[in-house]
Scaffold this active site. Sequence first.
Site: not given
Length: 312
Positions: A135, A138-139
Amino acid sequence: MSDKIYDVVIIGAGPAGLSAALYAGRSRLSTLLIEKEMDGGQIVITSEIENYPGSLEHETGPSLIERMGKQTQRFGVERASDDITAVELIGDVKVLKGLKAQYKGRTVIVAAGAHPRPIGCPGEKEFIGKGVSYCATCDAPFFSELEVYVVGGGDAAVEEAIYLSGFARKVTVIHRRDELRAVKSIQEKAFAKPNIEFMWNSAVEELKGDGLLSSMVVRDTQTGETRIIEADEDDGLFGVFVFIGFDPQSEIFVGLLDMDGPYIKTDENMNTNIPGVFAAGDIRAKSLRQVVTAAADGAIAATQAEHFLRNV
Ligand code: NAP
C-alpha cells in the site's frame, strides 16, 4: 446472534458492495452491509483514481470511498464489522457465519473483492511492515528520501510508482518482462519522471535484512543469473512495494458456487448458480476489473435481488 432476517445481506464494502447497498437501500429493502476491515477494499490502497467517471481532479481512493460510504448511509443501510468464515446458501434464508455473529438474509450479494497477491519469495512475510508493503498511500511517507523498489508492471505498479516518486529519492520498477502491461498514458507519466528507473526482465527471489529490509536477491528472467541488491550504506534500508495483481477472496464459496478458476461465475445479471445469491465486483469472473465495473455490478446485483424478492 441476531435473529433478524434481512432482505439483502452484502459481504464486502468496496465499490461493488457500497453500490449494491446504495441501490438496495434506495429500494427500501432491509439491507445489511458486512465488512471485515475498512471500507473500500483495494481502493483504499490506491493513490489516484483518474478514470472513474465524475471523480475529482487528484481524487484519491480513500476520498472517493469516503463519499461513496456517506452516500450509502443516507438510505438506512445497517452495518456490521465482521469476517464471514462460513456460509449456508441453500434455502429461503441464507445464513452467514462470522467471527463475531451470524447473519441471515433472503438474498446475499457476495462483493468480497480481492486481496494483494504476494510475491511468495523467502523473506516477504517476515519483512511486511519492515520494508515490504502492499500500500503506497499507507506507507510512502516512511520512505521519504530513501530508495524504493516497486514490483510489477500493470496499472497499479506503475501508478503507485509515480505516487512513490513524490516521496522516495529513487523508485525502481522491477518487472519480469521488458514491456509494461499498464495503459500507455500511465506509462508515459512514469517514463517522464526523473527519479523512476526500470529493471527489466527481473524477478525478486529473496528479501533479507537484519530487522529491516536491506538487501534482496533478484534473478534475470532471461539468463537465470542472480544478483544481490544492497541498501545504500547511509540509508541502511529500502522499501519494496508489491503490486503484482490481486487474488479473489472466494475460498469460502468453493464447492458451493460455480467457479471459473478462483472467481465466482455469474450471468450478466450477477446471478450465481444458487437462486437469491449474487456476486459483484472483483470476485466475479469478468474481463475488466475496475471501480466503474464494480459499481455497475453492485447496482445490477441489488436490482436483481429486489426482483428476486418480489417474485418469491
Ligand atoms: P495486473 O494488471 O494483473 O498486472 C499485474 C502485473 O504484475 C503484471 O505486469 C504482471 O506481469 C506482474 N506479475 C503478476 N504476477 C507476478 C509475479 N508472480 N511476479 C512478478 N510479477 C508478476 O494487476 P494490477 O496492476 O494490480 O491491476 C489489477 C486490475 O486493476 C487491472 O484490471 C487493472 O487495469 C486495474 N487497475 C486499474 C487502475 C486504473 O485504471 N487507474 C489502477 C490500478 C489497477 P506480466 O505483465 O508479465 O503479466
